[in-house]
Design a protein around this motif. Sequence first.
Motif, short mmCIF file in Angstrom:
data_model
loop_
_atom_site.label_atom_id
_atom_site.label_comp_id
_atom_site.label_asym_id
_atom_site.label_seq_id
_atom_site.Cartn_x
_atom_site.Cartn_y
_atom_site.Cartn_z
N THR A 231 53.56 30.54 28.92
CA THR A 231 54.26 30.75 28.27
C THR A 231 54.22 29.31 27.69
O THR A 231 53.97 28.20 27.76
CB THR A 231 55.77 30.68 29.17
N ILE A 232 53.87 30.07 25.71
CA ILE A 232 53.65 28.71 25.49
C ILE A 232 54.41 29.13 24.23
O ILE A 232 55.06 27.88 23.02
CB ILE A 232 52.08 28.61 25.09
N ALA A 233 55.34 29.87 24.29
CA ALA A 233 56.93 29.80 23.58
C ALA A 233 57.51 30.45 23.33
O ALA A 233 57.65 32.16 24.15
CB ALA A 233 55.75 29.63 21.53
N GLY B 233 44.30 29.52 7.65
CA GLY B 233 44.49 28.53 8.46
C GLY B 233 45.42 28.11 10.36
O GLY B 233 45.31 27.12 10.69
N LYS B 234 46.27 29.29 10.09
CA LYS B 234 47.34 29.05 10.95
C LYS B 234 47.92 30.51 11.60
O LYS B 234 47.24 31.64 11.12
CB LYS B 234 48.64 28.42 9.43
N VAL B 235 48.25 30.07 12.49
CA VAL B 235 48.41 30.74 13.43
C VAL B 235 50.23 31.39 13.11
O VAL B 235 50.86 30.81 13.63
CB VAL B 235 48.13 30.82 14.79
N GLU C 75 51.78 22.31 25.55
CA GLU C 75 53.32 22.32 25.45
C GLU C 75 53.36 23.40 24.47
O GLU C 75 53.51 24.31 23.77
CB GLU C 75 53.51 21.17 24.63
N SER C 76 54.45 23.72 25.47
CA SER C 76 55.94 25.48 25.71
C SER C 76 56.79 24.79 24.16
O SER C 76 57.13 23.40 23.83
CB SER C 76 56.73 25.16 26.47
N THR D 290 52.54 26.68 15.75
CA THR D 290 51.84 25.16 15.31
C THR D 290 50.79 24.47 17.20
O THR D 290 50.66 23.73 16.73
CB THR D 290 53.08 23.95 15.08
N ASN D 291 51.50 24.98 18.01
CA ASN D 291 50.63 23.72 19.51
C ASN D 291 49.39 24.98 19.88
O ASN D 291 48.94 24.98 20.62
CB ASN D 291 51.30 24.40 20.44
N ILE D 292 48.73 25.82 18.68
CA ILE D 292 47.63 26.58 19.14
C ILE D 292 46.60 26.76 17.85
O ILE D 292 46.99 26.82 16.76
CB ILE D 292 47.74 27.49 19.84
#
Length: 700
Positions: A218-220, A179-181, A92-93, A153-155
Amino acid sequence: MKKIKLLFLILFLLNCFPSLKLDKICDVKSKGFRNTIFFKLATNDRSSYCSLSFNTNQSQFGTGVGAGTGVGSATGTSTGTGVGTGTVTGIESISVTASPAYNTASNWMDYIRRNMANPSSIAQTTITQCDGTEIGWYNSCIHTGEIRRFEMTNITDCNNVVATDSLGVFNWVCVIQTGKVFVYSTGLKNEKNLSDLIDFLNATFLNNSVTVTKDSATIATSTPSKWWTNPIVVQNTGATLSTTGTIYIVNSPSGTAGYILGSAKVALVVRPGQLVTSTSVNTVNNTTNTPFGWVEGNFRSTTDDFVITNFSGQGQFTQFRNIVAYRTTGANSILSLSFGANSRIYLHNIRLSNFTNTSTIANLNSNSLIINGLNAQGGNIGISLSQSNMIANNLVSSATNLNNMEFTSPNNLLFNSTLTNSVGTSLSITSNFTSFNNLNLVNGGNVGINNASTTDSRFVNTAIGHFVSTHLFAASPINLRVNGNLKISLSNSCGTANNIGFNTTCTRTTPSELSPATVTGFSMANTFVGKVITDDIRNTADTNGLGTGSVDPFNFDNRFRNWGLEGNNFPDATNRGICPNASPCRIWDWSLRSTDLVARATNPCPSGTVVDTHIWSDSSTITYLRNASEIFYDGVGNDNGICESNEDCYWTPNIGAYQGHGNLIRGSAAALTPNDQVCADIVAGTISNVKIFKFERNGY
């Protein structure tokens, strides 16, 4: 059987709800809305309805619209990818905000100290603002104004993630931290500048936004906004710039006074296309020992004064970027950086032109200087270094009345230089501990390289052609090394007093590498693009490359072009020397031809076991990857231009300043031009864990 059951269910629903309408009435209180929702759930219809998704298989990395040979797809926020399995990313974008990576150093003119044990500009954990007392080079501090970040936060990985900003100004990178992107801007693109972020008409920053894609979907996105709060002040007349943190812009230059950087953290940015001209004093100056300056723009002096200078100051961590400076009269230098010890200056894409024969173009009397792109044309001497410590990439010096380049102070490390059309000696060295990598010298009226009795001079990949006198000369050197490719157009044109490194036949001797053998007996007539015989689109003063009575020193189709004498066919004595402003001058292009067999595609792909070591005067050393240069401001290495372990670097296949053009692509990409190679990343060796890139095209 399933189809029969489904048919009976539909008939049952229609019988029970004869007034049910499958229309898109998006009023949640309406009967039609409720009936449609019930019907879609009962019949397993997963198409979207009123912005609602009915894909119950969707997850952050959802799978499956079935197997087969077709391309799978899903509606709503899922996007189909892949053939056969029909997998979907199902991401989800989201909306993101490009915030400062370091909150205590958030504005454009801010710097923090770099931890050299973990030098990445985006991985600093201890945040200390720089105050100008730092030791080392310009890269001892990180310019945090260029670094923005946001969390994705979505990947959960960075595979095939690409970020771009709407202004097209920044380099971006995706990284995983704790651990975060996160996605970071790591610095300005090579050809972009602070001026590309400014709305000059309204004296404010332009709105910028970012878009992130994964597998091209597109994701963001972020909302357009201004990313800095530095005051921007119009200053069209020369003055002392004295308000800390202020960016002074010049929209329409007026008056004859020069500008003085009079406070820490001030910038002077001339609107693109405008020219600041001084008729009585130095055009840009720093006399107050103020650090963290920033200067961009076109500058000219009509008198004997310096165009850009610092007098006996420090001026620590000043960046000169996208500078074009020239003069038509006078004997003083155009760029005179007399900053003194430990000044730590950065020069990026500098073009200097002098149409008289009585000056040194760039007098670099500055300590701890890093250069990425310097083109000096005309004058008596093109580039002169009279203070210790310089690391330089991509230098061009041409059309000089004496020397192209001279070194009188030690501790210098140069990569990718082209020196041409000098009346005198092309390269004069009287300094110790100086290394040259990918050095191309051609068509001079005296000696190619004149190396005095120096200690630990090193040459790696060298081409010397068409000099009147000795091509390579060394007077009793100590520990001289000539490694990699050595190409000299005329055999038996070397001179040496003690045969250390090479002998008079140009055959290499110890301690130099003895192979490959020296190549002699060739012409460089077709090595460079040379005389431009078609119209330079960006230049305003040429017709098919020939000057129209005046010159435009500012605008060229590429950064390897400048003005020179017309003369006969290259290489010839009539090509050498300065082209006076009043004479018909020709645009020359020092890029390589795609058909060249002397300097182009002569260096093999980098190998982790093929390295070179530069020795400094304090006996310390630095070991680096041969045939490669570090990519500046990519968020990976220490941004000194030297390819070391754990960095991203680009392959340097050519001897000289030109290493290709177009975008940087992975070294493993398929060949696009003749004799291109597929270069693997460096996994192990003396230098290890290096990602290798290359330019899309090599030669014109």
